[in-house]
Design an enzyme around this catalytic site. Structure first.
Site, PDB file in Angstrom:
ATOM      1  N   PRO A 113       0.891  -1.073   0.088  1.00  0.00           N
ATOM      2  CA  PRO A 113      -0.036  -0.056  -0.260  1.00  0.00           C
ATOM      3  C   PRO A 113       0.927   1.372  -0.028  1.00  0.00           C
ATOM      4  CG  PRO A 113      -1.116  -1.558   1.269  1.00  0.00           C
ATOM      5  CD  PRO A 113       0.400  -2.267   0.993  1.00  0.00           C
ATOM      6  N   CYS A 114       0.668   2.149  -0.791  1.00  0.00           N
ATOM      7  CA  CYS A 114       1.306   3.356  -1.213  1.00  0.00           C
ATOM      8  C   CYS A 114       1.063   4.452  -0.418  1.00  0.00           C
ATOM      9  CB  CYS A 114       1.371   3.825  -2.716  1.00  0.00           C
ATOM     10  SG  CYS A 114      -0.140   4.136  -3.584  1.00  0.00           S
ATOM     11  N   GLN A 115      -0.301   4.662   0.253  1.00  0.00           N
ATOM     12  CA  GLN A 115      -0.677   5.697   0.875  1.00  0.00           C
ATOM     13  C   GLN A 115       0.094   6.355   1.947  1.00  0.00           C
ATOM     14  OE1 GLN A 115      -2.423   3.055   0.680  1.00  0.00           O
ATOM     15  NE2 GLN A 115      -4.443   3.340  -0.374  1.00  0.00           N
ATOM     16  N   PHE A 141       3.300   6.718   1.798  1.00  0.00           N
ATOM     17  CA  PHE A 141       4.408   7.408   0.964  1.00  0.00           C
ATOM     18  C   PHE A 141       3.857   8.052  -0.333  1.00  0.00           C
ATOM     19  CE2 PHE A 141       5.867   3.112   2.200  1.00  0.00           C
ATOM     20  CZ  PHE A 141       6.852   3.484   3.326  1.00  0.00           C
TER      21      PHE A 141
END
Length: 411
Positions: A74-76, A78
């Site tokens: 999950p990229c949230q 960063f």
């Protein structure tokens, strides 16, 4: 070759990996709508929704069978559009990516994330991610903070110890437009090759370029001829093209017009557009400073999922006359290089979230193909060594490695 896909989302990375010749042994995803999308479009062995929590996933049945582990944690934590909490964010799943590598011991892994992962504020944590993936056996002790664990990893990395599972890790920021995707989408790719494999790895060279597009538009005129339209004046582009001395060797960047040329405009031709799956007009688009849409004759801006709904600027088409509208789901899928028969589940906002979080299929395929070629070269090297009666390259666990802490059980 077998692969395991974590954090699969709508399947962009998985489709690319499959297109590179890998067979999915397991695909793990927790989001309900993404799971529905995958279930309709693929025959992958999906561990989804209630069984898709990677923190609880048991890799035991897959041990010894997997060549590649892939995923987009999950990229949230960063993302430039998120809250930038990184390791403080409970959605940070890079520790779980490291666990998968440690338990499955694949020949290689591919993880990807947003450009924001490379921001200065996260530089120490990015190094921590790299070292955890490089030395997956050296796990955190019970209650150990990540900075303390980072110090132990740094000590081990610089001590000359040569034991435990080891991966050679390279990190590169890739622009999808440079590989034929009609979108300026920058993603961080982290590739690890197990240290006992013989051949070297580097990321594939770019196949497309902005300068080649400039040449195609303003020197040869081929771009406009191909689309059967008169050139749309652009002083900035024409100035750059005038400075080009020779024709670039790469192919031109692909534009929004290139990607959508055979799709009718759903705003002006709704009846014809309705014959295409997920291709309908969405009202409400508006332009304002910082949100001006994607010009038709350039690669699209990065499609984004958004923290509070769909960001208008990134997910809008801007026509040459300045008018704007939202991309349809089908158009957005084209910009992410999904096949036209791939159907997405959920509302328009939910579908755009899946697409905004996806890896472009063709970019994933390019990277995965390079990794596959690396593994295949290693097989050839191994076969050659065996024919000569020699052992394939490997690593033995040293006493110093044991004393340093490699191979400790996870907390």
């Amino acid at each position: 070759m077998k692969s395991v896909e974590l954090f699969a989302g709508a399947g962009g990375l998985g489709l690319g990996v499959g297109g590179a010749g890998f067979e999915h042994a397991a695909v793990v995803e927790i989001d309900r709508w993404a799971c529905d999308t995958l279930a309709e479009n693929t025959k992958w062995p999906l561990h989804g929704w209630d069984k898709g929590d990677v923190r609880k996933f048991d890799y035991t049945p897959l041990k010894g069978t997997v060549n590649l582990v892939t995923g987009g944690p999950p990229c949230q934590p960063f993302s430039m559009g998120g809250r930038h909490r990184a390791f403080l964010d409970p959605r940070d799943m890079f520790p779980e990516a490291a666990r998968a590598v440690r338990e499955l011991r694949p020949k290689a892994f591919i993880f990807e994330n947003v450009k924001g992962l490379r921001r200065q504020a996260f530089s120490n944590y990015l190094e921590y991610i790299r070292l955890r993936l490089r030395h997956p056996d050296l796990t955190p002790r019970e209650g150990e903070e990540w900075l303390t664990h980072l110090k132990r990893l740094e000590d081990y990395e610089t001590s000359g110890a040569n034991g435990g599972l080891l991966y050679n890790v390279v990190i590169r920021l890739l622009n999808a437009a440079d590989y034929g995707v009609p979108q300026k989408r920058e993603r961080v790719f982290i590739v690890g090759i197990r240290d006992d494999l013989a051949a070297a790895f580097h990321f594939p060279d770019a196949t497309h370029s902005y300068d080649a597009l400039m040449w195609s538009k303003w020197r040869s005129g081929e771009y406009w001829k191909r689309h059967g339209i008169a050139p749309v004046p652009n002083a900035r582009e024409q100035s750059r093209a005038a400075r080009l001395k020779v024709k670039p060797a790469e192919l031109p960047w692909r534009t929004v017009r290139d990607a959508l040329h055979d799709l009718p405009d759903p705003e002006f031709h709704p009846a014809v557009a309705s014959k295409f799956a997920d291709h309908r007009f969405i009202s409400g688009a508006r332009s304002y400073p910082g949100h001006t849409g994607s010009p038709l004759d350039e690669p699209a801006k990065t499609l984004k999922a958004g923290v509070h709904g769909v960001p208008g600027g990134e997910n809008m088409l801007r026509r040459p006359d300045g008018t704007v509208r939202y991309f349809s789901e089908r158009e957005s899928a084209r910009l992410q290089t999904f096949p036209d028969d791939f159907r997405f589940h959920g509302s328009w906002t939910e579908t755009m979230r899946q697409l905004g979080n996806a890896v472009p299929v063709e970019l994933a395929k390019v990277v995965a193909k390079a990794v596959r070629e690396q593994i295949e070269r290693t097989h050839e090297k191994s076969d050659s060594l065996q024919s000569l009666g020699q052992a394939a390259p490997g690593r033995k666990r040293s006493k110093r490695a044991i004393a340093t802490g490699a191979g400790e059980s996870a907390s």
